[in-house]
Design a protein around this motif. Structure first.
Motif, mmCIF file in Angstrom:
data_model
loop_
_atom_site.group_PDB
_atom_site.id
_atom_site.type_symbol
_atom_site.label_atom_id
_atom_site.label_comp_id
_atom_site.label_asym_id
_atom_site.label_seq_id
_atom_site.Cartn_x
_atom_site.Cartn_y
_atom_site.Cartn_z
ATOM 1 N N TYR B 214 -23.537 -35.819 29.845
ATOM 2 C CA TYR B 214 -23.349 -35.034 28.620
ATOM 3 C C TYR B 214 -23.160 -35.970 27.424
ATOM 4 O O TYR B 214 -23.636 -35.711 26.326
ATOM 5 N N PHE B 215 -22.451 -37.061 27.674
ATOM 6 C CA PHE B 215 -22.212 -38.033 26.619
ATOM 7 C C PHE B 215 -23.541 -38.570 26.077
ATOM 8 O O PHE B 215 -23.755 -38.634 24.873
ATOM 9 N N LYS B 248 -15.677 -29.118 37.054
ATOM 10 C CA LYS B 248 -17.108 -28.984 36.729
ATOM 11 C C LYS B 248 -17.374 -27.671 35.990
ATOM 12 O O LYS B 248 -18.076 -27.649 34.979
ATOM 13 N N THR B 249 -16.797 -26.595 36.498
ATOM 14 C CA THR B 249 -17.023 -25.268 35.886
ATOM 15 C C THR B 249 -16.515 -25.260 34.450
ATOM 16 O O THR B 249 -17.209 -24.790 33.540
ATOM 17 N N GLU B 250 -15.298 -25.772 34.273
ATOM 18 C CA GLU B 250 -14.697 -25.746 32.933
ATOM 19 C C GLU B 250 -15.484 -26.603 31.948
ATOM 20 O O GLU B 250 -15.743 -26.193 30.810
ATOM 21 N N ILE B 255 -19.106 -27.199 27.378
ATOM 22 C CA ILE B 255 -20.296 -27.799 26.759
ATOM 23 C C ILE B 255 -21.235 -26.697 26.259
ATOM 24 O O ILE B 255 -21.780 -26.749 25.154
ATOM 25 N N LYS B 256 -21.397 -25.682 27.069
ATOM 26 C CA LYS B 256 -22.314 -24.581 26.704
ATOM 27 C C LYS B 256 -21.807 -23.850 25.455
ATOM 28 O O LYS B 256 -22.560 -23.555 24.540
ATOM 29 N N ILE B 261 -21.097 -27.633 17.985
ATOM 30 C CA ILE B 261 -20.046 -28.457 17.379
ATOM 31 C C ILE B 261 -20.168 -29.891 17.891
ATOM 32 O O ILE B 261 -20.037 -30.850 17.120
ATOM 33 N N LEU B 262 -20.429 -30.043 19.176
ATOM 34 C CA LEU B 262 -20.574 -31.397 19.741
ATOM 35 C C LEU B 262 -21.736 -32.128 19.080
ATOM 36 O O LEU B 262 -21.641 -33.311 18.741
ATOM 37 N N GLU B 263 -22.828 -31.418 18.889
ATOM 38 C CA GLU B 263 -23.994 -32.051 18.241
ATOM 39 C C GLU B 263 -23.660 -32.469 16.819
ATOM 40 O O GLU B 263 -24.019 -33.555 16.375
ATOM 41 N N THR B 264 -22.968 -31.585 16.100
ATOM 42 C CA THR B 264 -22.611 -31.877 14.702
ATOM 43 C C THR B 264 -21.660 -33.058 14.619
ATOM 44 O O THR B 264 -21.870 -33.985 13.838
#
Lengths: 381, 323
Positions: B214-215, B248-250, B255-256, B261-264
């Motif tokens: 994900y990073f 993993k679930t959390e 991320i979903k 926000i993560l992209e920004t």
């Protein structure tokens, strides 16, 4: 909206310097910049700094505000104009930016005029951007400090102000952002004239609520939980609901009368929850609750103030297509007026009452010309 | 065409290839990282003398060899960490470029053979790229292989230790064993990676491995592994997960939900020099904790980190710890 402030992308900014009045009747004119700053890859540092500072202030301490249509401040109309014009593909960019600059100058003058001697000098920052796809206008008062400095540049007679961020210094505790208001169009209102929602935080005030001159005289707003505004919003929502959901005119009159009675009761509180549970059918309650909450109405109750809607609450008016108007006190309208023959030919209203008066005298004041007497206008009685 | 005519053509085209090299390197890295593949990408435009020699030697050997037949005037090498990444990377390459010809050297060998390994793809830019009209006819070669395959390729091709060219049988045998060892090493690396990812214990290695893909997807940069392990060892002491599956679930759900926000935040802040954590995979865990239980984070933070880091990260996330 505020939970997505991380997605705020600032696009344009303009800064004006505001001075506190030296005495009660004097105002120093603001230092106006005509230079709009467009944030692109070259000045990202400034945009990101402002975004961080605004986020810190807004997220925890901002209170919901709404525009007060009855307030004479021009700022609400300015906000609407900017939000309408900016990023509007049907308006040329040059017109957009001109409107942005001129509107911000008007704001600066309004703030300057409304400040009092307790106000501090500062920079009025007008910032436009988007949170995701929602247009956002931020009106902030900034304090110049060791890490936020204002650059002045003069080209002929024209002044431009821009900001410089000084990095790698120990940040002092004092706030850079003194006051910040954020306004955005409610995306739920669709094609109709959109509602403008807002939040305000004043770091100079211990409760973080805006100083009176700032929220009322400058921004032309009230706190959303203001009792006049809440009462009016509640009445308006229920009026619209009655009009759209009750077909029979007689039932509409009854529903309308109940609404007025509810608001004219002796209680000094309006509890929308109680109204809904008393007067709205079970199957419709969830929808009505949703409507009320969507207008930021406190469902569990708020202080009553019918000042803004006194006439509408106390009087019921029905307009007929043949030009006749029937007006009466809301409280007993349904009991004194019956409605029959509701079909395609028309509706019959029967008023059960003695005639109290038929006003025949037309008291129309006009300037008396020389030689005329005042009696000439008196009709025969 | 004569060699001189070919070299004249090259003189004109070389700047175009250099421009294309810059674009492809950036574009390829961006796409592959976004899809979670932390590859190394090497590129080179052929030197004048190298091109000249290849034209001469090939014509001498084959009788004819045209300037156009040389498809590696621009060469791009994608080095994957693990064998299992190769088919996915190949698929992405064939999706974003227009493949003209592919050669799979893995499939060419018998079970008892060792030799050069990799996938070579001759490609052009897709015709839907209007900004790159001037590059549209240029052909380039993309090689895909693993780290171990690359070591062997350097030994085999660049240094020139080709078993078939060695006079001594012992040296030939040693080189074959070396090639075999590198292939075994490749499988071992994959096994280790899969073992960590399939672990039933919530260890720092597992957490780091899980967050890494994900990073790379959002931050597209390298990170300091030792620093990450040290930080995750601290964060793990108050993580609200009691099992690998819950973790993993959390994280997947987080991320979903917070992808935008993560992209920004990554786009705006990853070049910021004030905060070392913004370019470390554990920043995703920190954002998760800011979102879910900021008070625990705030209570424990200064045992390991400087408070200004949390002040900044939480502000960038849109939920400042301090009003």
């Amino acid at each position: 909206m505020l939970e997505n402030v991380a997605l705020l992308n600032l696009e344009y900014a303009i800064f004006h310097r505001i001075f506190p009045p030296p005495s009660t009747n004097e105002h120093l004119p603001p230092q106006i910049s005509k230079q709009i700053i467009k944030f692109d890859g070259n000045n990202n540092k400034e945009a990101l700094f402002l975004k961080s500072e605004i986020t810190k202030v807004l997220i925890h301490e901002a209170v919901s505000i709404s525009m007060d249509e009855k307030n004479p401040s021009p700022v609400p109309a300015i906000i609407k104009d900017i939000l309408f014009k900016m990023s509007n593909s049907e308006i040329k960019e040059q017109i957009q930016t001109e409107a942005f600059v001129n509107n911000s100058i008007s704001m600066a003058h309004q703030l300057n005029l409304k400040q009092d001697r307790r106000s501090t000098s500062g920079i009025l920052a007008v910032l436009y951007g988007k949170i995701d796809k929602t247009k956002v206008l931020i009106i902030a008062k900034l304090e110049e400090g060791s890490d936020l400095q204002i650059n002045e540049m003069k080209t002929g007679d024209e002044l431009s102000l821009s900001i410089d961020i000084v990095e790698h210094i120990i940040r002092l505790q004092k706030a850079t952002v003194l006051k910040v208001g954020i306004f955005y169009q409610d995306p739920k209102t669709g094609d109709t004239e959109p509602d403008i929602n807002g939040f305000l935080c004043d770091t100079q005030n211990s409760e973080h609520k805006g100083a009176d001159y700032y929220i009322t005289d400058f921004l032309g707003c009230v706190y959303t939980n203001d009792s006049k505004l809440q009462t009016e919003s509640f009445f308006d929502v229920m009026q619209v609901y009655i009009g759209e959901n009750i077909v029979s005119p007689m039932e509409q009159v009854i529903a309308r009368e109940k609404l007025s009675s509810f608001l004219l009761s002796e209680s000094d509180m309006v509890v929308p929850k109680k109204y809904v549970e008393t007067f709205i059918p079970v199957e419709k309650r969830k929808v009505v609750k949703g409507l009320l909450l969507s207008k930021n109405i406190d469902y569990n109750g708020f202080s009553k103030d019918i000042d803004h809607i006194k006439n509408k609450v106390e009087k019921m008016k029905i307009l007929f297509e043949n030009g006749i108007t029937l007006t009466g006190a809301s409280a007993n309208f349904a009991s004194e007026v019956t409605i029959d023959n509701c079909d395609s030919t028309g509706t019959t209203f029967t008023v059960r009452s003695q005639i109290r008066k038929i006003p025949l005298k037309v008291t129309k004041k006009r300037t008396i010309k020389p030689g005329e007497s005042e009696d000439e206008d008196k009709p025969d009685t | 065409m004569t060699i001189q005519e070919d070299m004249k053509k090259w003189e004109l085209e070389e700047p175009l290839y250099e421009g294309l090299e810059k674009y492809i390197k950036f574009y390829l890295k961006d796409v592959l990282f976004t899809r979670g593949f932390a590859v190394s990408i090497e590129t080179r435009v052929k030197d004048d003398y190298s091109l000249f020699k290849k034209l001469i030697l090939r014509r001498h050997k084959k009788g004819s060899y045209s300037y156009e037949q040389m498809t590696d005037k621009l060469g791009i090498r994608i080095i994957c960490r693990f064998k299992e990444e190769i088919p996915y990377v190949r698929k992405i390459v064939e999706e974003i470029f227009e493949p003209l010809h592919a050669e799979n050297f893995y499939e060419k060998m018998e079970y008892y053979e060792q030799g050069y390994k990799g996938i070579h793809i001759d490609a052009k830019l897709k015709s839907t790229d209007p900004h790159f009209e001037k590059y549209k006819e240029l052909i380039f070669e993309i090689q895909i292989r693993t780290l171990c395959d690359n070591v062997w390729a350097v030994i085999y091709h660049d240094i020139g230790y080709k078993p078939q060219m060695m006079a001594s049988n012992q040296i030939k045998r040693n080189l074959h064993c070396l090639a075999g060892s590198l292939e075994v090493a490749d499988y071992c690396f994959s096994d280790v990676n899969n073992s960590i990812l399939q672990s039933s214990d919530l260890t720092p290695d597992f957490i780091l491995n899980y967050l890494t893909r994900y990073f790379y997807q959002f931050f597209r940069t390298s990170y300091d592994i030792d620093y990450s392990i040290e930080n995750i060892k601290f964060l793990i002491t108050f993580l609200p997960f009691n099992s690998v599956d819950t973790f993993k679930t959390e994280i997947d759900l987080f991320i979903k939900e917070k992808e935008k926000i993560l992209e920004t935040v990554s786009r705006e802040r990853r070049t910021t020099l004030s905060n070392p954590l913004i370019t470390q995979p554990e920043v995703i865990l920190i954002f998760y904790l800011i979102n879910k239980d900021k008070f625990v984070l705030l209570k424990r933070w200064e045992e390991h980190f400087c408070i200004t880091y949390l002040d900044e990260l939480s502000t960038w996330w849109g939920d400042p710890i301090y009003p």
